[in-house]
Scaffold this motif. Structure first.
Motif, mmCIF file in Angstrom:
data_model
loop_
_atom_site.group_PDB
_atom_site.id
_atom_site.type_symbol
_atom_site.label_atom_id
_atom_site.label_comp_id
_atom_site.label_asym_id
_atom_site.label_seq_id
_atom_site.Cartn_x
_atom_site.Cartn_y
_atom_site.Cartn_z
ATOM 1 N N PHE A 168 47.946 -2.276 -54.293
ATOM 2 C CA PHE A 168 48.646 -1.231 -53.559
ATOM 3 C C PHE A 168 49.201 -1.803 -52.261
ATOM 4 N N LYS A 169 50.502 -2.023 -52.254
ATOM 5 C CA LYS A 169 51.157 -2.734 -51.157
ATOM 6 C C LYS A 169 51.094 -1.964 -49.841
ATOM 7 N N ASN A 170 51.057 -0.633 -49.901
ATOM 8 C CA ASN A 170 51.080 0.166 -48.682
ATOM 9 C C ASN A 170 49.720 0.763 -48.322
ATOM 10 N N PHE A 171 48.670 0.321 -48.999
ATOM 11 C CA PHE A 171 47.340 0.847 -48.664
ATOM 12 C C PHE A 171 46.994 0.480 -47.230
ATOM 13 N N LYS A 172 46.345 1.427 -46.550
ATOM 14 C CA LYS A 172 46.007 1.176 -45.157
ATOM 15 C C LYS A 172 44.797 2.001 -44.743
ATOM 16 N N VAL A 173 43.955 1.412 -43.915
ATOM 17 C CA VAL A 173 42.898 2.152 -43.248
ATOM 18 C C VAL A 173 43.473 2.623 -41.912
ATOM 19 N N ASP A 192 54.131 -1.751 -67.404
ATOM 20 C CA ASP A 192 55.442 -1.124 -67.546
ATOM 21 C C ASP A 192 56.066 -0.965 -66.159
ATOM 22 N N PRO A 193 57.131 -1.708 -65.867
ATOM 23 C CA PRO A 193 57.768 -1.631 -64.535
ATOM 24 C C PRO A 193 58.200 -0.224 -64.149
ATOM 25 N N LYS A 194 58.440 0.627 -65.134
ATOM 26 C CA LYS A 194 58.853 2.005 -64.864
ATOM 27 C C LYS A 194 57.772 2.754 -64.094
ATOM 28 N N TYR A 195 56.532 2.302 -64.235
ATOM 29 C CA TYR A 195 55.408 3.002 -63.609
ATOM 30 C C TYR A 195 54.674 2.126 -62.594
ATOM 31 N N PHE A 196 55.378 1.209 -61.977
ATOM 32 C CA PHE A 196 54.774 0.364 -60.944
ATOM 33 C C PHE A 196 54.733 1.106 -59.597
ATOM 34 N N HIS A 197 54.225 2.323 -59.630
ATOM 35 C CA HIS A 197 54.213 3.140 -58.418
ATOM 36 C C HIS A 197 53.242 2.598 -57.370
ATOM 37 N N HIS A 198 52.318 1.757 -57.788
ATOM 38 C CA HIS A 198 51.363 1.194 -56.825
ATOM 39 C C HIS A 198 52.053 0.291 -55.799
ATOM 40 N N LYS A 199 53.259 -0.112 -56.102
ATOM 41 C CA LYS A 199 53.995 -0.959 -55.159
ATOM 42 C C LYS A 199 54.728 -0.156 -54.088
ATOM 43 N N THR A 200 54.874 1.133 -54.331
ATOM 44 C CA THR A 200 55.678 1.957 -53.412
ATOM 45 C C THR A 200 54.922 3.155 -52.844
ATOM 46 N N CYS A 201 53.789 3.531 -53.435
ATOM 47 C CA CYS A 201 53.069 4.724 -52.987
ATOM 48 C C CYS A 201 52.337 4.463 -51.676
ATOM 49 N N PHE A 202 51.783 5.533 -51.104
ATOM 50 C CA PHE A 202 51.095 5.451 -49.817
ATOM 51 C C PHE A 202 49.696 6.041 -49.959
ATOM 52 N N TYR A 203 48.704 5.151 -50.002
ATOM 53 C CA TYR A 203 47.309 5.563 -50.097
ATOM 54 C C TYR A 203 46.597 5.141 -48.825
ATOM 55 N N PHE A 204 45.994 6.123 -48.150
ATOM 56 C CA PHE A 204 45.351 5.865 -46.864
ATOM 57 C C PHE A 204 43.914 6.376 -46.872
ATOM 58 N N GLU A 205 43.078 5.722 -46.070
ATOM 59 C CA GLU A 205 41.708 6.185 -45.849
ATOM 60 C C GLU A 205 41.408 6.126 -44.358
ATOM 61 N N HIS A 206 40.467 6.980 -43.964
ATOM 62 C CA HIS A 206 40.073 6.978 -42.549
ATOM 63 C C HIS A 206 38.670 7.549 -42.391
#
Length: 566
Positions: A529-534, A499-513
């Motif tokens: 997750f497009k913005n995932f980052k270490v 459901d494109p209405k809930y494609f939040h994985h393309k815009t959210c910010f998930y980080f690990e360190h």
């Protein structure tokens, strides 16, 4: 949280007064819409640059320009005047939305859920009005050259106003009056969104006035053994004294009658009118089956018990069985500034069949929870809005069990993932940040993330993840934590991939360190997750309590250590 509707629609019998809705939704309805403001008198050319600078970071530029049009006619206006004009315009629109909600009447007997939802909406908007009034006063009472020192606090307050409006809309399910109230809130929502972005970029706006604006901390933060900056000297002494058993509470709660009250609710109701300073409630050992909701006016309450294994507040309200809205399932809720809890358990026993069932909900700025257990299944801890700090706690649950839209840091705590139903999965977090430059988000620092025994036995067939994004701009950071092997290598779960209405994985910010343990490997993290980052150490420092909560006045040598940096 659930991706779809959280409640069923009961039989509806209502009287809906929405006559002014169309009129309320006017000029600022869309950033690309009505150009009515262009017909107004243009501001002096010397102020055009100022308006452009303040409105540059906003998404609703027409609304921004109109909200600043009056102050722009004053060529001697300062940046503070522009900020106050933006806040006043926002306040005016939120008050209109509150007035509209107040005219919406739902028959309590025929539709009890939606009756409560509309009442909640009114209460939430009333809190939003109060927060905006406080924000306006803050700016008015602050010297221009020190405004930068209050910028983070101001942004947090305005972000909470946006959250309160969002929750208001979420609570209402009947399409007929949900749409009416949403339409009546368009102006308020847009102007609040703008205000967040204006405050987030004040440094750029100041340049239009050729004024410096340094948002960096004035001095180096201290590292260990301290309380957060909003804890005054009295509160620090109070917590140290309580840890040594040397505190004198205002009231004592005891089930055996040895205190002034037998219930926590009665103790809170005894809060004196016009009380000043800290109000301390000691709850003796016992299991207290009651529902607590601290009013916003009852500020600076501290409640403490004999330990999380001895003093327990428990309830079982839930959506799945009882059809109660998520916000109102909380066993214990605080809506007041300066709330402190220590050495207690907050529990919801609804179980997996209860679905949304909150144990603790906090909706007040400068709240802190120490050495507490927060126990439940789905939606256990609701960090609803504003700045919150959790230390040395145990938090347990299954689906989205740490969720909300506040500015929350959970440090040195035990996160226990429980066994859900066989057809379910586990997601530890579900952050709901909606405005990218808002102050909100969730930080887990130096925690232990483990599976309870019942889940560990079936971890190969029941999937467990760090979290999923409840809203498009969700921000969650897991750092310096021990991760069990039950966390799937993908790490994070999309809310929906269909459901494109809930494609939040393309815009959210998930980080690990700098996480540790068998579940900490990042090489197989989800590519969805497009913005995932270490994060590097320099990047991760932004999400430590010292910077994320702006605790620059932390003091050492206290009984409870706090790590402000990495």
């Amino acid at each position: 949280m659930g991706a779809g509707k959280k409640i069923g629609i009961l039989a509806v019998s209502l009287i809906l007064v929405v006559g002014a809705v169309i009129g309320v939704v006017a000029v600022v309805r869309s950033s690309n819409g009505n150009n009515e403001h262009k017909q107004q008198q243009q501001p002096p050319s010397t102020t055009v640059k100022a308006i452009e600078s303040f409105c540059a970071p906003t998404d609703y530029k027409d609304a921004c320009t109109q909200s600043l049009s009056a102050v722009a006619k004053n060529e001697t206006a300062t940046p503070k005047d522009y900020i106050m004009a933006a806040l006043q315009a926002t306040l005016d629109e939120v008050e209109k939305a509150l007035d509209l909600a107040g005219k919406t009447v739902v028959n309590k007997d025929a539709d009890p859920y939606n009756h409560m939802a509309v009442q909640d909406c009114k209460d939430l908007l009333d809190q939003a009005v109060g927060t905006l009034q406080a924000s306006y006063s803050m700016v008015g009472d602050t010297e221009l050259h020190t405004l930068k020192d209050r910028a983070h606090e101001l942004r947090s307050w305005i972000t909470s106003v946006y959250t309160l409006q969002s929750t208001c809309k979420d609570q209402i399910e009947n399409p007929e009056y949900k749409t009416a109230i949403e339409n009546g809130m368009v102006n308020a929502t847009q102007l609040t969104h703008n205000a967040i972005n204006i405050v987030a970029e004040l440094a750029e706006a100041f340049k239009a006035f050729n004024l410096p604006f340094d948002l960096k901390p004035a001095r180096r933060l201290m590292g260990l053994n301290s309380y957060p900056s909003w804890f005054g000297a009295a509160d620090r002494r109070l917590l140290r004294a309580q840890s040594r058993g040397q505190i004198t509470p205002n009231v004592v709660v005891a089930k055996d009658g040895s205190g002034q009250f037998k219930t926590i609710g009665d103790a809170i109701n005894s809060y004196p009118k016009k009380h000043q300073g800290r109000f301390i409630i000691y709850v003796k050992a016992g299991v207290y089956e009651e529902y607590i909701n601290i009013d916003p006016k009852k500020t600076e309450i501290m409640i403490y018990g004999d330990g999380p294994d001895k003093t327990v507040v428990t309830g079982k309200r839930n959506y799945g069985i009882m059809k109660i809205g998520t916000m109102n399932t909380a066993t214990f809720s605080s809506n007041a500034v300066g709330f402190i809890a220590r050495s207690m358990t907050f529990r919801n026993t609804a179980g997996p069949d209860g679905h949304q069932a909150v144990a603790l909900r906090i909706n007040g700025d400068r709240s802190a929870v120490f050495q507490c257990n927060i126990e439940g299944y789905q939606d256990t801890l609701y960090y609803h809005s504003s700045r919150q700090f959790y230390r040395d706690c145990m938090i347990s649950g299954t689906i989205d069990f740490i969720f909300g839209q506040g500015d929350a840091v959970i440090q040195n705590s035990l996160i226990v993932v429980r066994r859900p139903k066989d057809n379910q999965f586990n997601t530890i977090t579900a952050d709901g940040r909606e405005v990218k430059k808002g102050s909100d988000g969730l930080i887990l620092q130096n925690c232990r993330i483990v599976a309870e025994k019942e889940l560990d036995l079936v971890k190969s067939r029941i999937a467990s993840y760090f979290g999923r994004p409840w809203r498009p701009e969700a921000l969650t950071v897991v750092m310096q934590s021990d991760i069990g092997d039950f966390i799937r290598p993908e790490g994070w779960l999309p809310w929906s991939t269909t459901d494109p209405k809930y494609f939040h994985h393309k815009t959210c910010f998930y980080f690990e360190h700098a996480n540790r343990g068998p579940g900490a490997a990042v090489d197989k993290r989800s590519k969805e997750f497009k913005n995932f980052k270490v994060l590097s150490p320099q990047e991760a420092a932004k999400y430590t309590p010292g910077q994320f909560l702006k605790g620059q006045d932390w003091l050492p040598n206290t009984q409870l250590p706090f790590q402000l940096g990495l």
